[in-house]
Write a protein that holds these residues in place. Structure first.
Motif, mmCIF file in Angstrom:
data_model
loop_
_atom_site.group_PDB
_atom_site.id
_atom_site.type_symbol
_atom_site.label_atom_id
_atom_site.label_comp_id
_atom_site.label_asym_id
_atom_site.label_seq_id
_atom_site.Cartn_x
_atom_site.Cartn_y
_atom_site.Cartn_z
ATOM 1 N N TYR A 53 149.715 99.847 8.814
ATOM 2 C CA TYR A 53 148.637 99.086 9.445
ATOM 3 C C TYR A 53 148.791 99.142 10.959
ATOM 4 O O TYR A 53 147.851 99.422 11.677
ATOM 5 C CB TYR A 53 148.642 97.641 8.938
ATOM 6 N N MET A 54 150.017 98.857 11.447
ATOM 7 C CA MET A 54 150.244 98.875 12.886
ATOM 8 C C MET A 54 151.740 98.813 13.173
ATOM 9 O O MET A 54 152.536 98.461 12.311
ATOM 10 C CB MET A 54 149.565 97.676 13.555
ATOM 11 N N ILE A 55 152.099 99.181 14.407
ATOM 12 C CA ILE A 55 153.431 98.893 14.907
ATOM 13 C C ILE A 55 153.320 97.517 15.553
ATOM 14 O O ILE A 55 152.503 97.305 16.448
ATOM 15 C CB ILE A 55 153.894 99.943 15.935
ATOM 16 N N HIS A 56 154.119 96.581 15.073
ATOM 17 C CA HIS A 56 154.029 95.199 15.515
ATOM 18 C C HIS A 56 155.221 94.883 16.409
ATOM 19 O O HIS A 56 156.314 95.399 16.179
ATOM 20 C CB HIS A 56 154.017 94.282 14.280
ATOM 21 N N PRO A 63 157.722 88.101 21.750
ATOM 22 C CA PRO A 63 158.007 89.542 21.744
ATOM 23 C C PRO A 63 159.364 89.851 21.092
ATOM 24 O O PRO A 63 160.326 89.105 21.240
ATOM 25 C CB PRO A 63 158.023 89.904 23.233
ATOM 26 N N CYS A 64 159.406 90.950 20.352
ATOM 27 C CA CYS A 64 160.632 91.391 19.678
ATOM 28 C C CYS A 64 160.606 92.909 19.553
ATOM 29 O O CYS A 64 159.675 93.559 20.028
ATOM 30 C CB CYS A 64 160.765 90.731 18.301
ATOM 31 N N GLU A 65 161.604 93.461 18.881
ATOM 32 C CA GLU A 65 161.660 94.906 18.674
ATOM 33 C C GLU A 65 160.451 95.368 17.853
ATOM 34 O O GLU A 65 159.926 94.613 17.032
ATOM 35 C CB GLU A 65 162.960 95.307 17.967
ATOM 36 N N ALA A 66 160.043 96.607 18.096
ATOM 37 C CA ALA A 66 158.927 97.170 17.334
ATOM 38 C C ALA A 66 159.324 97.315 15.873
ATOM 39 O O ALA A 66 160.447 97.711 15.554
ATOM 40 C CB ALA A 66 158.536 98.526 17.915
ATOM 41 N N ILE A 81 153.382 93.520 4.597
ATOM 42 C CA ILE A 81 154.795 93.231 4.856
ATOM 43 C C ILE A 81 155.210 93.854 6.175
ATOM 44 O O ILE A 81 154.722 94.918 6.551
ATOM 45 C CB ILE A 81 155.688 93.748 3.701
ATOM 46 N N ASP A 82 156.084 93.171 6.900
ATOM 47 C CA ASP A 82 156.715 93.699 8.103
ATOM 48 C C ASP A 82 158.137 94.111 7.736
ATOM 49 O O ASP A 82 158.839 93.373 7.039
ATOM 50 C CB ASP A 82 156.799 92.622 9.194
ATOM 51 N N PHE A 83 158.556 95.287 8.191
ATOM 52 C CA PHE A 83 159.923 95.749 7.961
ATOM 53 C C PHE A 83 160.284 96.755 9.043
ATOM 54 O O PHE A 83 159.441 97.126 9.856
ATOM 55 C CB PHE A 83 160.101 96.328 6.545
ATOM 56 N N LYS A 84 161.521 97.187 9.078
ATOM 57 C CA LYS A 84 161.994 98.065 10.135
ATOM 58 C C LYS A 84 161.213 99.376 10.173
ATOM 59 O O LYS A 84 160.998 100.015 9.143
ATOM 60 C CB LYS A 84 163.483 98.340 9.988
ATOM 61 N N LYS A 85 160.797 99.744 11.381
ATOM 62 C CA LYS A 85 160.042 100.977 11.584
ATOM 63 C C LYS A 85 160.852 102.196 11.130
ATOM 64 O O LYS A 85 160.292 103.163 10.621
ATOM 65 C CB LYS A 85 159.661 101.100 13.056
ATOM 66 N N GLU A 86 162.169 102.130 11.290
ATOM 67 C CA GLU A 86 163.018 103.255 10.894
ATOM 68 C C GLU A 86 162.907 103.538 9.396
ATOM 69 O O GLU A 86 162.970 104.695 8.982
ATOM 70 C CB GLU A 86 164.486 102.981 11.264
#
Length: 116
Positions: A53-56, A63-66, A81-86
């Motif tokens: 959906y997006m990089i949050h 503000p926090c890590e992407a 769901i939000d989870f680690k981009k890696e």
């Protein structure tokens, strides 16, 4: 065949743990994700298609890590769901055969697929 980035059952659990452990806004309770709840006999039985959906870059407005905000298609429906981009970046595209899994939805709605 259609290719999608997908989460295996173990990676779905990992994404859920990351959502909770990192205090992200959109979370899934890892304890609610059981093989029985997902209608699985084996962990590698299905893949869960995922749509970015997006990089949050915020947690509760701070503000926090992407990190990734994505929609996961599960037996419980389409979940945000939000989870680690890696983790998202590490997912490979999987060819899916287009057959519906255990969720009964209209033909034009993407749901669980069997891996070919």
């Amino acid at each position: 065949m259609i290719g999608y980035k997908c989460l295996s059952y173990p990676k779905l659990k990992l994404a859920a743990w990351q959502s909770v452990n990192n205090g992200y806004n959109r979370q899934m309770d890892p304890d609610d994700i059981t093989k029985e709840h997902c209608g699985l006999e084996k962990e590698d039985e299905v893949m869960f298609p995922i749509e970015m959906y997006m990089i949050h870059r915020h947690k509760n407005g701070v503000p926090c890590e992407a990190h990734a905000r994505a929609f996961i298609i599960t037996p419980m429906g389409k979940l945000c769901i939000d989870f680690k981009k890696e983790l998202f970046d590490s997912l490979e595209v999987t060819e899916l055969d287009g057959r519906h899994g255990t969720v009964e939805l209209p033909e034009d709605v993407i749901t669980l697929f069997s891996v070919k």
